[in-house]
Design an enzyme around this catalytic site. Structure first.
Site, PDB file in Angstrom:
ATOM      1  N   ALA A 172       6.506 -35.074  35.642  1.00  0.00           N
ATOM      2  CA  ALA A 172       6.047 -35.859  35.543  1.00  0.00           C
ATOM      3  C   ALA A 172       4.885 -34.548  34.834  1.00  0.00           C
ATOM      4  O   ALA A 172       4.893 -33.678  34.494  1.00  0.00           O
ATOM      5  CB  ALA A 172       4.979 -37.071  36.657  1.00  0.00           C
ATOM      6  N   ASP A 173       4.428 -35.450  33.298  1.00  0.00           N
ATOM      7  CA  ASP A 173       3.253 -35.116  32.566  1.00  0.00           C
ATOM      8  C   ASP A 173       2.442 -36.577  32.463  1.00  0.00           C
ATOM      9  O   ASP A 173       2.882 -37.486  31.972  1.00  0.00           O
ATOM     10  CB  ASP A 173       4.174 -34.507  31.579  1.00  0.00           C
ATOM     11  CG  ASP A 173       3.471 -33.680  30.660  1.00  0.00           C
ATOM     12  OD1 ASP A 173       2.688 -31.929  31.271  1.00  0.00           O
ATOM     13  OD2 ASP A 173       2.267 -34.463  29.776  1.00  0.00           O
ATOM     14  N   THR A 174       0.682 -35.603  32.164  1.00  0.00           N
ATOM     15  CA  THR A 174       0.078 -36.378  32.488  1.00  0.00           C
ATOM     16  C   THR A 174      -1.033 -36.765  31.000  1.00  0.00           C
ATOM     17  O   THR A 174      -1.117 -34.796  31.370  1.00  0.00           O
ATOM     18  CB  THR A 174      -0.072 -36.886  33.488  1.00  0.00           C
ATOM     19  OG1 THR A 174       0.310 -37.284  34.815  1.00  0.00           O
ATOM     20  CG2 THR A 174      -1.453 -38.079  33.564  1.00  0.00           C
TER      21      THR A 174
END
Lengths: 198, 198
Positions: free
Chosen positions: A74-76
């Site tokens: 994931a990347d936020t």
């Protein structure tokens, strides 16, 4: 969950905590990819691309060691009220500027996540999605901003705040997934993990 | 904040944590009031009444010891999708029933809070409000419900779940204040505390 164990392709203690809370068995394997945004890339495309790249990089490692696995990456990122991508601040001055841009207004938090299955030496087509949450930060006096920064949790967070811990009290209201703001939209991720046949 | 120190009329570790995170100096004094809902009382009226009663009970104690103070009290309840008030469960069976009523649907969390000022032996007119947050819980298999209950955080929580910790991953999305679900709507409470002249 049908899947016995997943690989979390992230070193974030928050993502680790969320998976633990949901009772998911996992192992952490981190890849070292270049996280620089591309020129003119939208926040939506960026978090999606980075999550795929993280998952695939770990997938490659697993293929080399002949392991089958399901990988979650994931990347936020935080998109300021003016539409600017706010990554992790470089120093306290930049963190102060970020909090000052966010306070008293609504911004968007985007998490791109990818689920990649490695099976018999092949990387199957990723499930890759972006979840968006609207966060309204309350109005903060300069004193309140300084107090928050003095808690020391800003430096490794996109937008210079954490949605759990001290940062929780900066938030006036949200619309959407809270775990998405923390770093992993659990409803969506768990539901997608359940769709995978291993 | 203009007020140097407040009295928190609540034993809830969550409310204590929220005030701490916001940098508010406080002392805890708990009153022992009857928290039974009145017959046909609306959830809105109930949480408001209970928060006023808690604050006034502590106010009375302070008057007896000749102290001036600003008191914050709150009461949080969960209203099920069918409109039923869900208090703290009596046992694990009741907790399982509550989680089963909430999963896969949207419910409301109401916190009533009261701010009461004691000045020169008098109790001034309370500030008293109710904040409502809509919480959508994700669909949970019977196994997932049992796993959550096995974490042991359900028993002292209205609706049998906590919005922080393990319970965070039960929530699909929310609309409104997150700290309100935790037990104290911080934006509203801090803003009201700032209006008080001591």
């Amino acid at each position: 969950m049908k899947i016995k164990k997943v690989i979390l392709a992230s070193g974030s203690p928050r993502r680790k905590e969320l998976l633990t809370w949901a009772g998911v068995s996992f192992e952490i394997i981190i890849s070292d990819i270049d996280e620089t945004p591309k020129k003119n890339e939208s926040p939506h495309l960026m978090v999606k691309r980075l999550s795929v790249e993280k998952a695939i990089a770990v997938g490659a490692q697993l293929i080399l060691s002949n392991r089958d696995a399901v990988i979650v990456a994931a990347d936020t990122t935080v998109v300021s009220p003016k539409g600017k991508i706010l990554g992790k601040p470089d120093d306290l001055n930049e963190a102060f500027k970020m909090i000052s841009e966010l306070q008293g207004k609504t911004h968007q938090v985007l998490t791109g996540y990818s689920i990649v299955q490695v099976k018999s030496g092949k990387i199957l087509k990723p499930i890759s999605k972006v979840v968006k949450t609207a966060v309204t930060m309350r109005s903060l006096s300069v004193e309140e901003r300084r107090f928050y920064l003095s808690q020391g949790e800003s430096m490794d967070k996109a937008g210079a705040y954490a949605a759990q811990g001290f940062g929780m009290v900066l938030i006036e209201k949200i619309k959407g997934s809270y775990t998405n703001v923390v770093g992993l939209p659990m409803n969506e991720v768990l539901s997608d993990l359940n769709k995978i046949n291993t």
